[in-house]
Design a protein around this motif. Structure first.
Motif, PDB file in Angstrom:
ATOM      1  N   UNK A   1      -1.743   4.496  -1.260  1.00 45.45           N
ATOM      2  CA  UNK A   1      -0.493   4.680  -1.840  1.00 45.45           C
ATOM      3  C   UNK A   1       0.622   5.269  -0.980  1.00 45.45           C
ATOM      4  N   UNK A   2       0.401   6.155  -0.001  1.00 43.21           N
ATOM      5  CA  UNK A   2       1.821   6.634   0.607  1.00 43.21           C
ATOM      6  C   UNK A   2       1.540   5.751   1.989  1.00 43.21           C
ATOM      7  N   UNK A   3       0.787   5.132   2.299  1.00 48.38           N
ATOM      8  CA  UNK A   3       0.843   4.082   3.460  1.00 48.38           C
ATOM      9  C   UNK A   3       1.594   3.020   3.447  1.00 48.38           C
ATOM     10  N   UNK A   4       2.092   2.893   2.182  1.00 52.34           N
ATOM     11  CA  UNK A   4       2.923   1.200   2.253  1.00 52.34           C
ATOM     12  C   UNK A   4       4.001   1.440   2.752  1.00 52.34           C
TER      13      UNK A   4
ATOM     14  N   UNK B   1      -9.085  10.323  -2.588  1.00 51.39           N
ATOM     15  CA  UNK B   1      -8.353  10.687  -1.294  1.00 51.39           C
ATOM     16  C   UNK B   1      -7.845   9.421  -0.533  1.00 51.39           C
ATOM     17  N   UNK B   2      -8.598   8.544  -0.458  1.00 48.69           N
ATOM     18  CA  UNK B   2      -8.750   7.184   0.014  1.00 48.69           C
ATOM     19  C   UNK B   2      -7.426   6.359  -0.772  1.00 48.69           C
TER      20      UNK B   2
END
Length: 127
Positions: free
Chosen positions: A124-127, A118-119
């Protein structure tokens, strides 16, 4: 030569049993069981001196019991008077160790791996 008859003995001639008293040397070397008589016909009474060579004999006692009594006696001898509490404590420790190794640690490992995945997806999506 006429023999004295005892009361209740029939008139038929009966032979007296032949009994020989062991000599002192025979008595010292004899290791079996016998009934001794003195020359006057009385039973031989063993004295402490006559028993002295056999003082180191093994004394065996046979008794009747069941397996439960034997088990209890052995456990009491090796684990002490409160052997039941000690066995309960050891059983509890083993059960706790089995729980930790086979249930708690694998579950914790699954949560750690799931949390790591999950981390990584969140990174990956917070870029």
């Amino acid at each position: 030569m006429e023999r004295d008859q005892r009361p209740g003995e029939s008139g038929a001639q009966q032979e007296e049993p032949r009994v020989r008293v062991m000599t002192d040397a025979e008595r010292e070397n004899y290791s079996g069981v016998t009934i001794d008589q003195t020359p006057d016909g009385h039973a031989y009474e063993e004295t402490q001196d006559a028993r002295a060579p056999y003082d180191d004999d093994i004394h065996v006692v046979f008794s009747h019991g069941d397996a439960k009594e034997l088990r209890n006696a052995l456990l009491r001898r090796f684990l002490g008077e409160h052997w039941k509490l000690k066995l309960i404590g050891v059983g509890t420790a083993i059960a706790l160790a089995v729980f930790l190794v086979f249930i708690a640690l694998p579950a914790l490992a699954v949560f750690v791996v799931f949390g790591g995945i999950v981390f990584l997806i969140a990174q990956l999506f917070s870029l």
